[in-house]
Design a protein around this motif. Structure first.
Motif, short mmCIF file in Angstrom:
data_model
loop_
_atom_site.label_atom_id
_atom_site.label_comp_id
_atom_site.label_asym_id
_atom_site.label_seq_id
_atom_site.Cartn_x
_atom_site.Cartn_y
_atom_site.Cartn_z
N PHE A 120 21.60 -8.17 7.50
CA PHE A 120 21.93 -8.64 6.15
C PHE A 120 20.73 -8.41 5.24
N ILE A 121 21.00 -8.02 4.00
CA ILE A 121 19.95 -8.01 2.98
C ILE A 121 20.33 -9.06 1.94
N GLY A 122 19.31 -9.78 1.47
CA GLY A 122 19.57 -10.82 0.49
C GLY A 122 18.94 -10.53 -0.85
N CYS A 123 19.37 -11.27 -1.86
CA CYS A 123 18.71 -11.21 -3.17
C CYS A 123 18.64 -12.61 -3.75
N ARG A 142 0.85 -1.19 0.00
CA ARG A 142 0.00 0.00 0.00
C ARG A 142 0.89 1.24 0.00
N GLY A 143 2.03 1.12 0.69
CA GLY A 143 3.00 2.22 0.67
C GLY A 143 3.74 2.28 -0.65
N ASP A 144 4.31 1.16 -1.07
CA ASP A 144 5.02 1.13 -2.36
C ASP A 144 5.41 -0.30 -2.71
N SER A 145 5.22 -0.67 -3.98
CA SER A 145 5.56 -2.04 -4.41
C SER A 145 7.05 -2.32 -4.25
N GLY A 146 7.87 -1.30 -4.42
CA GLY A 146 9.32 -1.51 -4.31
C GLY A 146 9.74 -1.87 -2.89
N ILE A 147 9.08 -1.26 -1.92
CA ILE A 147 9.42 -1.58 -0.53
C ILE A 147 8.93 -3.00 -0.22
N ARG A 148 7.75 -3.33 -0.72
CA ARG A 148 7.25 -4.71 -0.55
C ARG A 148 8.18 -5.72 -1.24
N SER A 149 8.73 -5.33 -2.38
CA SER A 149 9.69 -6.20 -3.08
C SER A 149 10.84 -6.56 -2.16
N THR A 150 11.40 -5.56 -1.50
CA THR A 150 12.53 -5.83 -0.61
C THR A 150 12.12 -6.83 0.47
N ALA A 151 10.91 -6.64 1.00
CA ALA A 151 10.46 -7.55 2.06
C ALA A 151 10.16 -8.93 1.52
N LEU A 191 9.19 -19.27 -5.32
CA LEU A 191 8.31 -18.34 -6.03
C LEU A 191 6.86 -18.48 -5.56
N ASP A 192 6.46 -19.69 -5.25
CA ASP A 192 5.10 -19.88 -4.72
C ASP A 192 4.85 -18.97 -3.52
N SER A 193 5.84 -18.93 -2.63
CA SER A 193 5.68 -18.13 -1.42
C SER A 193 5.65 -16.63 -1.75
N ALA A 194 6.54 -16.21 -2.66
CA ALA A 194 6.57 -14.78 -3.00
C ALA A 194 5.33 -14.37 -3.79
N ARG A 195 4.89 -15.25 -4.69
CA ARG A 195 3.69 -14.94 -5.50
C ARG A 195 2.46 -14.81 -4.58
N TYR A 196 2.40 -15.65 -3.58
CA TYR A 196 1.31 -15.57 -2.60
C TYR A 196 1.32 -14.18 -1.94
N VAL A 243 11.38 -10.41 -1.24
CA VAL A 243 12.61 -11.10 -1.65
C VAL A 243 13.32 -11.64 -0.40
N GLN A 244 13.46 -10.76 0.59
CA GLN A 244 14.16 -11.16 1.82
C GLN A 244 13.49 -12.38 2.46
N SER A 245 12.15 -12.35 2.55
CA SER A 245 11.43 -13.41 3.28
C SER A 245 11.28 -14.68 2.46
N SER A 246 10.69 -14.52 1.26
CA SER A 246 10.28 -15.72 0.51
C SER A 246 11.36 -16.26 -0.40
N LEU A 247 12.26 -15.39 -0.84
CA LEU A 247 13.22 -15.84 -1.84
C LEU A 247 14.62 -16.04 -1.26
N VAL A 248 14.85 -15.54 -0.05
CA VAL A 248 16.17 -15.71 0.57
C VAL A 248 16.04 -16.51 1.87
N MET A 249 15.22 -16.01 2.80
CA MET A 249 15.09 -16.74 4.08
C MET A 249 14.41 -18.09 3.87
N PHE A 250 13.36 -18.12 3.04
CA PHE A 250 12.63 -19.38 2.84
C PHE A 250 13.54 -20.50 2.32
N PRO A 251 14.31 -20.29 1.22
CA PRO A 251 15.15 -21.42 0.77
C PRO A 251 16.24 -21.80 1.77
N ILE A 252 16.76 -20.81 2.50
CA ILE A 252 17.79 -21.16 3.49
C ILE A 252 17.15 -21.99 4.61
#
Ligand code: TGC
Ligand code: FAD
Length: 392
Positions: A132-135, A91-100, A247-252, A102-111
């Motif tokens: 740490f920030i991940g990508c 709601r604030g910005d898609s780019g800020i949500r992107s950072t969150a 991706l399933d987690s991030a798409r959700y 990616v960090q949660s679903s695409l970096v922390m989730f696979p680890i």
């Protein structure tokens, strides 16, 4: 930007379906976005800069690893709380949500899911706290929708692997401390590797000249004979299914995030239409503007119910990848259509940075493309209902 007066629409009393914990998490994120994101986001989007100082606050509201267990620094929340967090942040910005996301679903989730215990302990608490920030590196210059064709590869050499190749369009890449990189072994099997900033031969140039997601940093990942310690390979799963499950987690999360954008556009348009006088009456009193607003709230309500039901299924471990694709596709397209209509309700004012709508509208061009394009998700649904693969 003008003052953030956002009031969230809840036409079908969906709040009544939420628990006290869901409401607490959501309201904390909502207040944080109002206080910290809304006042600064237009300037960052105009200047194409990522507001890195927001990372600490994102960690504090639980946006990094909402459903990762608390033992690893996560928030230990359920999937609906995760969705609500993404809704509020986007709601604030898609780019800020992107950072969150990616960090949660695409970096922390696979680890968390596929990493060794040592990898979990080394990376997860620091990622959860924002130290740490991940990508996440899946897409390549020649392989976007079809990641199975990737050419980034590694081979064994003594106690290391040697990684070569390139990834493109990677959110957070320019400043990420660690990259989850998907690459093929000599047999062509895909594995995840943890590539740390500072490893020799690893570079992350920023991608400039974007008209969309301007408050998010996007970049490349370049690997030239990068020596990766063997303990940096994710041991728990290999094959394309591993990155696709992330991706399933991030798409959700995006299915919820898009609702946040749509709510913001609707709320802004509704307020403006009630205040703006033309022909001696508020434009909200005209049939044409009411049609726009009534259709917006109808579509938002449908999307809210879709996301909520998907969240319930996800909590029960019953949500299929195809169901997630349907929600991502529907809700992002819904938000994009609403942003476009809402922009028109504001007339000329709608194109300025004084309002959030045009920024959202441009951001959604990325959101409708990444994490699987609008077309790809339709083909996933098509394959699911017919049993026939129309990709190839
Ligand atoms: P296919 O043969 O269908 O599948 C290969 C293996 O993967 C399994 N699988 C899945 N597993 C988990 N989750 C899913 N969603 C899965 N979909 C498929 C499948 O069962 C199979 O397993 P196995 O054991 O039989 O090998 O693969 P395909 O090559 O035909 O591709 C299918 C397709 C086109 C759907 C897939 O490639 C795809 O989704 N393409 C879109 C690519 C994409 O979404 N890229 C996103 C990059 S990351 C990103 O955009 C981040 S933006 C972040 C931000 O800033 O917010
Ligand atoms: P292409 O795959 O070349 O598609 C071009 C067009 O062809 C699309 O309309 C597509 O729908 C269509 N098409 C493709 N195949 C078919 C088919 N079989 N049938 C019909 N139509 C088809 N990737 C990451 O790995 N990590 C990230 O963090 C990341 N962040 C991103 C951030 C931004 C701002 C953007 C824009 C992208 C990001 N991506 C990331 C990449 C994103 O996932 C890809 O852009 C996306 O998957 C599409 O790939 P492509 O751009 O190569 O388009």
């Amino acid at each position: 930007m003008s003052q953030d007066l956002f009031i969230a629409p809840d036409y079908y009393q969906i709040d009544a379906l939420l628990t006290e914990e869901h409401l607490l998490v959501r309201d904390a994120a909502r207040s944080w976005v109002k206080k910290e994101v809304s006042p600064v986001i237009n300037e960052h989007a105009q200047n194409a800069t990522f507001p890195k100082y927001l990372v600490k606050g994102l960690a504090e509201i639980g946006a990094f690893g909402p459903y990762i267990p608390e033992t690893y620094g996560g928030a230990g929340l359920d999937q609906i709380s995760y969705g609500l967090l993404m809704q509020e942040i986007e709601r604030g910005d898609s780019g800020i949500r992107s950072t969150a996301s990616v960090q949660s679903s695409l970096v922390m989730f696979p680890i968390w899911k596929y990493g060794s215990e040592a990898q979990r302990e080394k990376y997860l608490p620091k990622l959860a706290s924002g130290e740490f920030i991940g990508c996440f590196g899946l897409t390549e210059p020649d392989h976007g929708s079809n990641p199975s064709g990737m050419t980034t590869h590694f081979r064994e050499e003594g106690d290391h692997y040697i990684l070569n190749g390139a990834k493109m369009w990677i959110s957070n890449a320019p400043f990420a401390d660690v990259a989850v990189v998907w690459a093929k072994d000599p047999s062509g099997r895909i594995h995840g590797l943890l590539v740390d900033r500072g490893m020799e031969g690893f570079e992350t140039p920023e991608t400039h000249n974007k008209w969309s997601l301007r408050a998010s940093a996007t970049g490349e990942l370049l690997f030239k004979d990068v020596k990766i310690p063997k303990e940096n390979l994710l041991p728990g799963r290999s094959g394309l299914g591993a990155p696709l499950s992330c991706l399933d987690s991030a798409r959700y999360g995006i299915a919820w995030g898009a609702i946040g954008v749509a709510m913001d556009c609707y709320d802004t348009a509704l307020r403006y239409a009630k205040e703006r006088i033309q022909f001696d009456k508020p434009i909200a009193g005209t049939q044409l503007q009411q049609k726009k607003l009534a259709e917006m709230i109808t579509e938002i309500t449908k999307a809210q119910l879709l996301a909520w039901r998907l969240g319930v299924l996800k909590n029960e471990g019953k949500a299929s990848s195809a169901q997630i694709s349907m929600a991502k596709r529907n809700n992002v397209a819904m938000a994009a259509a609403i942003a476009r209509e809402a922009r028109q309700v504001l007339g000329g004012m709608g194109i300025t940075g004084d309002y959030s709508i045009m920024r959202h509208m441009m951001n959604l061009e990325s959101v409708i493309t990444y994490e699987g394009t609008h077309d790809i998700h339709l083909l996933i649904t098509g394959m699911d209902i017919t049993g026939l693969n129309a990709f190839k």
